[in-house]
Design an enzyme around this catalytic site. Sequence first.
Site, PDB file in Angstrom:
ATOM      1  CD  GLU A 122      32.294  19.714  62.150  1.00 32.43           C
ATOM      2  OE1 GLU A 122      32.480  19.194  63.861  1.00 32.43           O
ATOM      3  OE2 GLU A 122      32.773  18.793  61.155  1.00 32.43           O
ATOM      4  CB  SER A 261      31.964  18.293  74.997  1.00 28.59           C
ATOM      5  OG  SER A 261      32.103  18.347  72.925  1.00 28.59           O
TER       6      SER A 261
END
Lengths: 278, 278
Positions: A122, A261
């Site tokens: 990211e 996640s």
Amino acid sequence: MKIELASNYGFCFGVKRAINIAQKYTNSATMGPLIHNQDEINRLKNDFNVGLYSNLNDVKENDTVIIRTHGIPKNDLKNLKAMNTKVINATCPFVTTPQNIVKDMSKDGYSILIFGDKEHPEVKGVQSYASDLDDVHIVLGIEDLENINFKHKKIACVAQTTKKKETYLEIVNHLILRNKEVRVFNTICDATFENQDAARDISIKADIMIVIGGKNSSNTKQLHSICLENCHDSYLIENEDDIDSSWFKNKEFCGITAGASTPDWVIQKVVDKIKNFK
Amino acid sequence: MKIELASNYGFCFGVKRAINIAQKYTNSATMGPLIHNQDEINRLKNDFNVGLYSNLNDVKENDTVIIRTHGIPKNDLKNLKAMNTKVINATCPFVTTPQNIVKDMSKDGYSILIFGDKEHPEVKGVQSYASDLDDVHIVLGIEDLENINFKHKKIACVAQTTKKKETYLEIVNHLILRNKEVRVFNTICDATFENQDAARDISIKADIMIVIGGKNSSNTKQLHSICLENCHDSYLIENEDDIDSSWFKNKEFCGITAGASTPDWVIQKVVDKIKNFK
């Protein structure tokens, strides 16, 4: 032994969205792991034939390529679009936001500070959007600020979406006292805040904490760190196979939380296994 | 008894500049008290015939009017300029900065937060530069933030130049966690920082602290508050006449500091008087 789930845990908006997208594109492949959870990636491969590329060179003509939740560097996306492929963007909108902020602020003459892990996909993606790559500085805490030479006295700050808010404030406070203008964008996502707050609340009450998530998942590691502050016996596991029954000896209250996640079906298997320990 | 001055104290850049300006314009008048020190205002009146207007209506044609260090509201300045007067602007450049920031940010669609005293002339002046006066919010601490409804999720913050940096950080931290973007302008002036830090250092060592400055001077009050945190016997005085000899009984170390509007000649008289106490 009492078993209780945190009031907020698990899948965030961006992960749910990315999985829904991936399930729609059978026989596709993701560019990098779609999310940081190997069990869920295996499920997508087995049930939907969604494969995984770790390198742009592996991509073949006519492939359908799904951009991972964490996003990818600007030039990788550009190159991918220039190839004869179908590109599906599953970048979390909360990650697109800091990408755009860095792009705009860098163009407007601000030095850029990113609070995050240099090696996290990211952050690599967000960083790549600056027009002046020499004036983007990535830090994990105030100790990293000492040796930075910002080109400007105007600094724009963004945070990796899954970082701890307290540390972000420490960093921006340090900058505010030393610069004319600090433009602070709150890019830590609400789901992360909510999971962190709920982990804090339950870990104060629990005498054992189980944190479920990928070992390379940033937000899972933050949850684990928060739980450890309040509960010495806090364990980070990927799934029920990592559980050691000896942890639960003489424990009365087991708290459970899970990273953004971590799919519900993994959490359920963990809960079922712990229920067997008296 | 040991007597020591703080390593930084007294006149700041803006005050020195304003007094130099006033001394150049004999037979003029200031709009509001030039600085927050009655002794110095008396000296300017006696030695340079610099008078004082407290109201726009008192201004007469052909007057030379000096704008005070703290600045005045935008419309007052506009009206003054429209009259047949000579206007000399002695507003401190460090006060002009937040005036311009508020003007620009308000025009760009930011809600405005000012950390300062609602009734202080500097704050009244800064506030007046917003294009949307209903979306300028003046606070003294986080407790004042509860009932504020900002019109936007983008907030620009400025501080009165003489305020305490720790409280400013508390306020902006509160906002950063609750808004998309907080644009923090560090408008507390360096002289204030330096005087505050030096007051902190000396008040830790002293068993009596004398803070010299106007009773309505914001920065003097901050210095007094900082000294009180470290030294119970901290006294705020305007000049040597306010000194009570009984304060110094059994004291060994007298620290002295002075606000940004306190002239050296007032400080010297205080030091001379204290020297007489054994």
